[in-house]
Design an enzyme around this catalytic site. Sequence first.
Site, PDB file in Angstrom:
ATOM      1  CG  HIS A 317      -2.191   1.063   0.925  1.00 20.00           C
ATOM      2  ND1 HIS A 317      -1.965   2.222   1.354  1.00 20.00           N
ATOM      3  CD2 HIS A 317      -3.258   0.805   0.610  1.00 20.00           C
ATOM      4  CE1 HIS A 317      -3.079   2.955   1.206  1.00 20.00           C
ATOM      5  NE2 HIS A 317      -3.902   2.108   0.640  1.00 20.00           N
ATOM      6  CG  ASP A 374      -8.292  -4.238  -2.591  1.00 18.62           C
ATOM      7  OD1 ASP A 374      -9.553  -4.075  -2.489  1.00 18.62           O
ATOM      8  OD2 ASP A 374      -7.433  -3.505  -2.774  1.00 18.62           O
TER       9      ASP A 374
HETATM   10  N1  ACO Z   1       4.020  -7.876  -4.554  1.00 14.53           N
HETATM   11  C1  ACO Z   1       5.571  -7.786  -4.892  1.00 14.53           C
HETATM   12  N2  ACO Z   1       6.254  -6.683  -4.600  1.00 14.53           N
HETATM   13  C2  ACO Z   1       5.722  -5.529  -4.472  1.00 14.53           C
HETATM   14  C3  ACO Z   1       4.270  -5.539  -4.267  1.00 14.53           C
HETATM   15  C4  ACO Z   1       3.591  -6.613  -4.511  1.00 14.53           C
HETATM   16  N3  ACO Z   1       2.310  -6.547  -4.351  1.00 14.53           N
HETATM   17  N4  ACO Z   1       4.085  -4.087  -4.173  1.00 14.53           N
HETATM   18  C5  ACO Z   1       5.058  -3.590  -4.058  1.00 14.53           C
HETATM   19  N5  ACO Z   1       5.972  -4.347  -4.271  1.00 14.53           N
HETATM   20  C6  ACO Z   1       7.415  -3.927  -4.271  1.00 14.53           C
HETATM   21  C7  ACO Z   1       7.921  -3.056  -5.565  1.00 14.53           C
HETATM   22  O1  ACO Z   1       8.461  -3.928  -6.348  1.00 14.53           O
HETATM   23  C8  ACO Z   1       9.010  -2.219  -4.916  1.00 14.53           C
HETATM   24  O2  ACO Z   1      10.297  -3.207  -4.665  1.00 14.53           O
HETATM   25  P1  ACO Z   1      11.623  -2.378  -4.869  1.00 14.53           P
HETATM   26  O3  ACO Z   1      11.889  -1.259  -3.969  1.00 14.53           O
HETATM   27  O4  ACO Z   1      12.566  -3.437  -5.011  1.00 14.53           O
HETATM   28  O5  ACO Z   1      11.740  -1.710  -6.282  1.00 14.53           O
HETATM   29  C9  ACO Z   1       8.428  -1.955  -3.397  1.00 14.53           C
HETATM   30  O6  ACO Z   1       7.810  -3.136  -3.137  1.00 14.53           O
HETATM   31  C10 ACO Z   1       7.755  -0.711  -3.465  1.00 14.53           C
HETATM   32  O7  ACO Z   1       6.635  -0.538  -4.384  1.00 14.53           O
HETATM   33  P2  ACO Z   1       6.068   0.511  -5.308  1.00 14.53           P
HETATM   34  O8  ACO Z   1       5.449  -0.017  -6.459  1.00 14.53           O
HETATM   35  O9  ACO Z   1       7.144   1.701  -5.481  1.00 14.53           O
HETATM   36  O10 ACO Z   1       4.985   1.067  -4.187  1.00 14.53           O
HETATM   37  P3  ACO Z   1       3.733   2.019  -4.443  1.00 14.53           P
HETATM   38  O11 ACO Z   1       3.535   2.680  -3.002  1.00 14.53           O
HETATM   39  O12 ACO Z   1       3.910   2.748  -5.455  1.00 14.53           O
HETATM   40  O13 ACO Z   1       2.536   1.078  -4.904  1.00 14.53           O
HETATM   41  C11 ACO Z   1       0.816  -0.453  -4.701  1.00 14.53           C
HETATM   42  C12 ACO Z   1       1.581   0.499  -3.968  1.00 14.53           C
HETATM   43  C13 ACO Z   1       0.355   0.176  -5.962  1.00 14.53           C
HETATM   44  C14 ACO Z   1      -0.666  -0.797  -3.871  1.00 14.53           C
HETATM   45  C15 ACO Z   1       1.677  -1.670  -4.896  1.00 14.53           C
HETATM   46  O14 ACO Z   1       1.820  -2.278  -3.473  1.00 14.53           O
HETATM   47  C16 ACO Z   1       0.837  -2.945  -5.664  1.00 14.53           C
HETATM   48  O15 ACO Z   1       0.934  -2.811  -6.976  1.00 14.53           O
HETATM   49  N6  ACO Z   1       0.217  -3.919  -4.901  1.00 14.53           N
HETATM   50  C17 ACO Z   1      -0.460  -4.962  -5.540  1.00 14.53           C
HETATM   51  C18 ACO Z   1      -1.945  -4.307  -6.045  1.00 14.53           C
HETATM   52  C19 ACO Z   1      -2.960  -4.122  -4.880  1.00 14.53           C
HETATM   53  O16 ACO Z   1      -3.005  -4.887  -3.920  1.00 14.53           O
HETATM   54  N7  ACO Z   1      -3.467  -2.973  -4.832  1.00 14.53           N
HETATM   55  C20 ACO Z   1      -4.397  -2.534  -3.806  1.00 14.53           C
HETATM   56  C21 ACO Z   1      -4.197  -1.469  -3.131  1.00 14.53           C
HETATM   57  S1  ACO Z   1      -5.129  -1.002  -1.719  1.00 14.53           S
HETATM   58  C22 ACO Z   1      -6.472  -0.261  -2.614  1.00 14.53           C
HETATM   59  O17 ACO Z   1      -6.180   0.542  -3.549  1.00 14.53           O
HETATM   60  C23 ACO Z   1      -7.688  -0.203  -2.153  1.00 14.53           C
END
Ligand code: ACO
Length: 428
Positions: A317, A374
Site C-alpha cells: 500500500h 483487498d
Molecule cells: N508484490 C511484490 N512486490 C511488491 C508489491 C507486491 N504486491 N507491491 C510493492 N512491491 C515492491 C515493489 O516491487 C518495490 O520493490 P523495489 O523497492 O525493490 O523496487 C517496492 O515493493 C515498493 O513498491 P512501489 O510500487 O514503489 O509502491 P507504491 O506505493 O507505488 O505502490 C501499490 C503501492 C500500487 C498498492 C503496490 O503495492 C501494488 O501494486 N500492490 C498490488 C496491487 C494491490 O493490492 N492494490 C490495492 C491497493 S489498496 C487499494 O487501492 C484499495
Amino acid sequence: MAKKNSMTFIDNRTGKSYEYPILEATRGPWVVDVRSFYKDTGMFTYDPGFTSTASCNSELTFINGEKGELRYHGIEIEELATQHSYLEVCFLLSQGRLPDKEELHAFDLELRHRSFIHEGLKNLIESFPNTAHPMAILSSAVSALSSFYFEHLNINSEEEFEQMRRRLIAKIPTLAAFSYRHSLGIPFIYPDIERSFTENFLYMMRAYPGGKMHIGRQGEEQIREVEIEALDTIFTLHADHEQNASTTTVRGVASTGAHPYVAISAGISALWGRAHGGANESVIAQLEMIGSVKNVAAFVERAKDPDDNFRLMGFGHRVYKNFDPRAKVLKKLQDRLSDELSLDSELIMIAREIEKIALNDDYFVKRNLYPNIDFYSGVILYALGIPRSMFTPIFVIGRTVGWINQWEEFKKDETSKIARPRQLYIGK
Ligand code: ACO
C-alpha cells in the site's frame, strides 16, 4: 531572520534563499506551503505520483500509515466497523457526527425510498452487451444520472445538495445489482423497501423474478445475517480513504466545475484499475491461477524477482507501512465467521499459505508489504459466494459516500483551484 514556522530553500547555484510557511495539521505530517514557489523561483517542484504532496486540506479521513491508523471524523475505523452500521457511517461522513436513533431511522427510510431508478436507466443498462463488465455499466449509468435527474444539476442550496447526496448513495446498489443481472442476462429485481440497505443489495443480486429467494430443501432460504454483517462491514471499511487515486480523480473533475454525477463516474473508472480497487477481483483471479497450495512458494519467488513484473495482488500500500487497519478488521471478521462462511476451499487455503509465507519473508518484511484490504475482502466476498465481477462494484457502493463528501469539501474550500499540474519537459 526566518520565521519559526517556515522552511528555507537555498538555490545552491545562486546562493539565493526562499522561505515558505509551514502549515500545521491537527494530526499527521505538517505541510510546507509552496504555492508561490514557481512565482518566486521560476522552477516547479517534481513529485510524480504525489508521494510527498498534499493536494488539499480535509476534515474527513485521517490515516497514519506508520501506525496503521484510520479514522473518519476522528473516530477509529475498528470502532465504526464493529459498533456501527454502514448507514451510520454514511451519516457521519456527511454530517460530521453519528446520528441519534430517530435521525438514523429517518435516514434509513429515505434511502429505501430513493433506491428505485428511472425506467430509462434500466433501458440504458439493457442496451449494453451481456459481456460488459458491471464496472463499465456502473460508471456509464452514474454519468447518465445527470440526464435523468437533471433538476439537481445546479446545486444552489444545501438542501438540494443533500437530496442529491442521498439519491446517489441510495441508487448505487440498485445500479450495481442491475449491472450484474444484465451481465447474466436475467431479469432485474426491483428494490424491496422492507429490506435494509445492505440486505436489499444482496436481495436484488440473488432473488428470482417475483422476489422469491432460492427454494431449497429447507424451504425458502433467506439472506443470512452473517452475510449482511460481513458485507455491511466491508462497505464501512471502504467508505472513505483520504486522497487515494479515485478520490483525487473525483476532486480533479470537480475542479473543472463538473457535476458530482460525472465526477463520481470518473472516480469509478479510476477505481477499476488493478493497482487500486480492481485488486480485490485480481486477488481471486491470482489465487485461481496459482491453483494449489503446493504452487504458492514458486509464485512468491516470482513476486520477489525484479525481472518479473508479477506482483502479489492484495499486498502493499502506498500509505500503510504497517498492517492496513481495514485488513486487520476483516481478518478478525474472517476468523470469527470461519464456521459460518465456507472458508475451507482450496482457494482459501492458498490465500492462507500466501499470507503465511509473505508475512515471514524478508523481501516483504523489509518493504513493509502487508496484506491490504483487498486481500481479505476478496477472500470474504468469495466465501460469501459473491461473483468475482461484483467485487469492485461492491467497493464502489461503499466508497460513493466518501467521493460525494470529498466533492462537497472541495467545493466549499475557498482555496480550491482547478487541478492543473505542470511538468518537467524533456522532449525536443
Ligand atoms: N508484490 C511484490 N512486490 C511488491 C508489491 C507486491 N504486491 N507491491 C510493492 N512491491 C515492491 C515493489 O516491487 C518495490 O520493490 P523495489 O523497492 O525493490 O523496487 C517496492 O515493493 C515498493 O513498491 P512501489 O510500487 O514503489 O509502491 P507504491 O506505493 O507505488 O505502490 C501499490 C503501492 C500500487 C498498492 C503496490 O503495492 C501494488 O501494486 N500492490 C498490488 C496491487 C494491490 O493490492 N492494490 C490495492 C491497493 S489498496 C487499494 O487501492 C484499495
